[in-house]
Write a protein that holds these residues in place. Structure first.
Motif, PDB file in Angstrom:
ATOM      1  N   PHE A 170       0.950  -1.712   0.575  1.00 42.90           N
ATOM      2  CA  PHE A 170       0.105   0.221   0.300  1.00 42.90           C
ATOM      3  C   PHE A 170       0.929   1.452  -0.199  1.00 42.90           C
ATOM      4  CE2 PHE A 170      -3.390  -2.402   2.114  1.00 42.90           C
ATOM      5  CZ  PHE A 170      -4.120  -2.974   1.019  1.00 42.90           C
ATOM      6  N   ARG A 171       2.015   0.837   0.808  1.00 38.56           N
ATOM      7  CA  ARG A 171       2.899   2.467   1.281  1.00 38.56           C
ATOM      8  C   ARG A 171       3.416   2.624  -0.773  1.00 38.56           C
ATOM      9  NH1 ARG A 171       8.374   3.656   1.105  1.00 38.56           N
ATOM     10  NH2 ARG A 171       8.300   1.382   0.971  1.00 38.56           N
ATOM     11  N   ALA A 172       3.635   1.785  -0.943  1.00 42.76           N
ATOM     12  CA  ALA A 172       4.723   1.640  -2.841  1.00 42.76           C
ATOM     13  C   ALA A 172       3.163   2.452  -4.147  1.00 42.76           C
ATOM     14  CB  ALA A 172       4.908   0.539  -3.325  1.00 42.76           C
ATOM     15  N   GLY A 173       2.529   1.808  -3.317  1.00 41.23           N
ATOM     16  CA  GLY A 173       0.556   2.317  -4.782  1.00 41.23           C
ATOM     17  C   GLY A 173       0.579   3.825  -4.152  1.00 41.23           C
ATOM     18  N   ILE A 174       0.301   4.396  -2.779  1.00 49.76           N
ATOM     19  CA  ILE A 174       0.098   5.759  -2.305  1.00 49.76           C
ATOM     20  C   ILE A 174       1.251   6.618  -2.953  1.00 49.76           C
ATOM     21  CG2 ILE A 174      -0.342   7.233  -0.401  1.00 49.76           C
ATOM     22  CD1 ILE A 174      -1.407   5.384   1.215  1.00 49.76           C
ATOM     23  N   GLU A 175       2.574   6.141  -2.589  1.00 52.78           N
ATOM     24  CA  GLU A 175       3.317   6.636  -3.266  1.00 52.78           C
ATOM     25  C   GLU A 175       3.581   7.362  -4.887  1.00 52.78           C
ATOM     26  OE1 GLU A 175       7.056   5.701  -1.319  1.00 52.78           O
ATOM     27  OE2 GLU A 175       6.579   6.919   0.834  1.00 52.78           O
ATOM     28  N   SER A 176       2.950   6.188  -5.388  1.00 58.80           N
ATOM     29  CA  SER A 176       3.426   6.150  -6.376  1.00 58.80           C
ATOM     30  C   SER A 176       1.980   6.789  -6.974  1.00 58.80           C
ATOM     31  CB  SER A 176       2.808   4.745  -7.431  1.00 58.80           C
ATOM     32  OG  SER A 176       1.112   4.967  -7.051  1.00 58.80           O
ATOM     33  N   ILE A 177       1.581   7.392  -6.767  1.00 64.54           N
ATOM     34  CA  ILE A 177       0.478   8.895  -7.233  1.00 64.54           C
ATOM     35  C   ILE A 177       1.299   9.893  -7.153  1.00 64.54           C
ATOM     36  CG2 ILE A 177      -1.765  10.076  -7.318  1.00 64.54           C
ATOM     37  CD1 ILE A 177      -1.736   6.608  -7.720  1.00 64.54           C
ATOM     38  N   GLY A 178       1.303  10.487  -8.334  1.00 60.84           N
ATOM     39  CA  GLY A 178       2.071  12.007  -8.318  1.00 60.84           C
ATOM     40  C   GLY A 178       1.488  13.071  -7.036  1.00 60.84           C
ATOM     41  N   ARG A 179       2.573  13.996  -6.455  1.00 59.85           N
ATOM     42  CA  ARG A 179       2.536  14.908  -5.912  1.00 59.85           C
ATOM     43  C   ARG A 179       1.715  15.538  -6.133  1.00 59.85           C
ATOM     44  NH1 ARG A 179       2.107  15.336  -0.235  1.00 59.85           N
ATOM     45  NH2 ARG A 179       2.129  17.326   0.095  1.00 59.85           N
TER      46      ARG A 179
ATOM     47  N   GLN B 102      -7.047   5.161  -6.681  1.00 62.76           N
ATOM     48  CA  GLN B 102      -5.909   5.454  -7.568  1.00 62.76           C
ATOM     49  C   GLN B 102      -5.145   3.500  -6.604  1.00 62.76           C
ATOM     50  OE1 GLN B 102      -4.627   8.338 -10.017  1.00 62.76           O
ATOM     51  NE2 GLN B 102      -5.459   9.606  -8.176  1.00 62.76           N
ATOM     52  N   ALA B 103      -4.363   4.182  -5.906  1.00 65.90           N
ATOM     53  CA  ALA B 103      -3.660   3.382  -5.534  1.00 65.90           C
ATOM     54  C   ALA B 103      -3.931   1.578  -5.297  1.00 65.90           C
ATOM     55  CB  ALA B 103      -2.526   3.875  -4.344  1.00 65.90           C
ATOM     56  N   ILE B 104      -4.754   1.963  -5.015  1.00 65.56           N
ATOM     57  CA  ILE B 104      -5.561   0.351  -4.994  1.00 65.56           C
ATOM     58  C   ILE B 104      -5.126  -0.226  -6.406  1.00 65.56           C
ATOM     59  CG2 ILE B 104      -7.476  -0.609  -4.344  1.00 65.56           C
ATOM     60  CD1 ILE B 104      -7.828   0.752  -1.673  1.00 65.56           C
TER      61      ILE B 104
ATOM     62  N   ALA C 106      -0.862  -7.180  -6.672  1.00 67.27           N
ATOM     63  CA  ALA C 106       0.246  -7.596  -5.601  1.00 67.27           C
ATOM     64  C   ALA C 106      -0.429  -7.869  -4.571  1.00 67.27           C
ATOM     65  CB  ALA C 106       0.827  -5.679  -5.279  1.00 67.27           C
ATOM     66  N   LEU C 107      -1.700  -7.487  -4.628  1.00 63.08           N
ATOM     67  CA  LEU C 107      -2.259  -8.377  -3.219  1.00 63.08           C
ATOM     68  C   LEU C 107      -2.960  -9.230  -3.969  1.00 63.08           C
ATOM     69  CD1 LEU C 107      -4.549  -5.241  -3.020  1.00 63.08           C
ATOM     70  CD2 LEU C 107      -2.725  -5.297  -1.095  1.00 63.08           C
ATOM     71  N   ALA C 108      -3.251 -10.074  -4.905  1.00 64.86           N
ATOM     72  CA  ALA C 108      -3.389 -11.243  -5.549  1.00 64.86           C
ATOM     73  C   ALA C 108      -2.277 -11.559  -5.481  1.00 64.86           C
ATOM     74  CB  ALA C 108      -4.187 -10.870  -7.084  1.00 64.86           C
TER      75      ALA C 108
END
Length: 313
Positions: A198-207, A231-233, A239-241
Motif C-alpha cells: 500500500f505504501r508503494a501504491g500511495i507514493e506512486s501517485i503524483g504529489r 488510484q493506489a489500490i 500485488a495484493l492478488a
C-alpha cells in the motif's frame, strides 16, 4: 493525361465467408504459444483424477483430506481481510510525518518481515495466547475471579463460550481455538507485507494530485479517500492478488499447531497408515489447483489493468 485507379469489386458468384464470433485458430495458436504449460497441467490433473477414481487407497486419502479444504480457505480469506486492514493503517503510519507514528510503524514492519512465519506462529500459539489469558484471568486460569472481568467476558463471547456459562467460568487457554491463533498470526505477519504494498501504491501517485485536492478545499483524509486511495489500490491489485496466493500456500504451516487443514490431515493420515505417496499426491493436487487458478486470475487482472491504462492514454 489523367490516371484513374481501378478498385476491384467482388465477383457476384464468389462465396462470402461467414463472420466468426470467435477466431478459433487464433485462440488455439495463442494457447499453444503462451499457455502450453497449462495443457500439460490439465493432462496431469486428469491423471490424478483418474487415480482418485480408480485406486482405493488414493480415494481413501481424498475422502479423509478434502474436508480440511474448508479450514484452509477459511483461514486464508479471514487472514487476508485482516491483513489488508492492518496493512492499510500501517501504510499511513509509514508515510506519516509524525516521527513517533513513523518509527512504531517501521519497527512493526521490519520485525514481522524479518521473523520466519513458523516462529511467529509458535509465538502466537504458545507464548502470546497464554500470556493474554494470564493478564486477563491471573496467574492461574482455574480461579473464578479474573483480573479484568469485562475483558474476560468479552473474550469468552468472542471464542464461543455459551452465554449461560460465562458468568460461572473464566477464560482458559484451551478456550482459544488454534485456528483463531493461526489467523491472528497470519494477519499480523502479512499485514506487514501488505503495508509496504500500500505504501508503494500511495507514493506512486503524483504529489500534484494531493495539492490539487487541497486546493479544492479538501482536507488530508478527504484527499486520501477520494483521490489517492482509489488510484493506489487499483495500481496494487496484482500485488495484493499475489500475496493472497502466497498466504494460501503458507496455510500449510498451520499443521504445526494441529489446525485440521489439508496439510495436517494429510500428515495425520499418511503417518497412521504409512501411505505417504498417496497422501502427498492428493495434497499436491489440491494446492496446485488452488494456486494455479488464482495465479491465472492474477495474470488476467494484470492484463485488464494494462489494457485500461493503454485506453486512457
Amino acid at each position: 493525361m489523367n490516371s484513374m485507379t481501378s478498385v476491384a469489386e467482388p465477383q457476384p458468384n464468389s462465396p462470402m465467408r461467414p463472420p466468426q464470433l470467435v477466431n478459433l485458430q487464433g485462440f488455439a495458436r495463442k494457447l499453444l504459444q503462451n499457455r502450453s504449460w497449462l495443457i500439460i497441467f490439465i493432462l496431469l490433473d486428469i491423471l490424478v483424477i483418474y487415480s482418485i477414481a480408480t485406486q482405493p487407497e488414493v480415494q481413501k486419502v481424498w475422502v479423509y483430506v478434502v474436508p480440511g479444504l474448508a479450514a484452509t480457505i477459511r483461514i486464508t480469506v479471514i487472514s487476508f481481510v485482516l491483513a489488508v486492514i492492518i496493512g492499510l493503517f500501517v501504510a499511513f503510519g509509514r508515510i506519516s510525518k509524525n516521527i513517533i507514528i513513523y518509527n512504531i510503524s517501521t519497527l512493526y514492519v521490519e520485525l514481522f518481515r524479518g521473523l520466519p512465519l513458523l516462529v511467529i506462529i509458535l509465538i502466537f500459539n504458545f507464548v502470546l495466547t497464554p500470556a493474554l489469558v494470564n493478564v486477563v484471568v491471573g496467574a492461574s486460569d482455574n480461579g473464578n475471579n479474573p483480573n479484568i472481568p469485562f475483558l474476560d467476558d468479552l473474550i469468552q463471547r468472542l471464542v464461543g463460550i455459551p452465554e449461560d456459562q460465562i458468568s460461572t467460568t473464566v477464560l482458559r487457554t484451551r478456550d482459544i481455538d488454534p485456528e483463531v491463533r493461526i489467523v491472528l498470526a497470519f494477519a499480523v505477519t502479512y499485514g506487514a507485507f501488505m503495508s509496504e504494498v500500500f505504501r508503494a501504491g500511495i507514493e506512486s501517485i503524483g504529489r500534484g494530485q494531493v495539492e490539487a485536492g487541497r486546493s479544492l478545499g479538501m482536507n488530508y483524509l478527504q484527499v486520501m479517500y477520494h483521490i489517492i486511495l482509489p488510484q493506489a489500490i487499483r495500481n496494487v491489485l496484482p500485488a495484493l492478488a499475489n500475496n493472497f496466493v502466497f498466504l494460501l500456500k503458507d496455510t500449510s504451516l498451520a499443521s504445526a499447531v494441529a489446525v485440521p487443514e489439508i496439510s495436517y490431515l494429510t500428515r495425520q493420515y499418511s503417518s497412521n497408515n504409512f501411505r505417504y505417496p498417496e497422501g502427498l499426491l492428493v495434497l499436491a493436487f489440491l494446492y496446485a489447483n488452488l494456486t494455479i487458478v488464482l495465479s491465472l486470475g492474477t495474470v488476467y487482472l494484470e492484463e485488464r489493468l494494462h489494457k485500461d491504462r493503454a485506453n486512457t492514454r
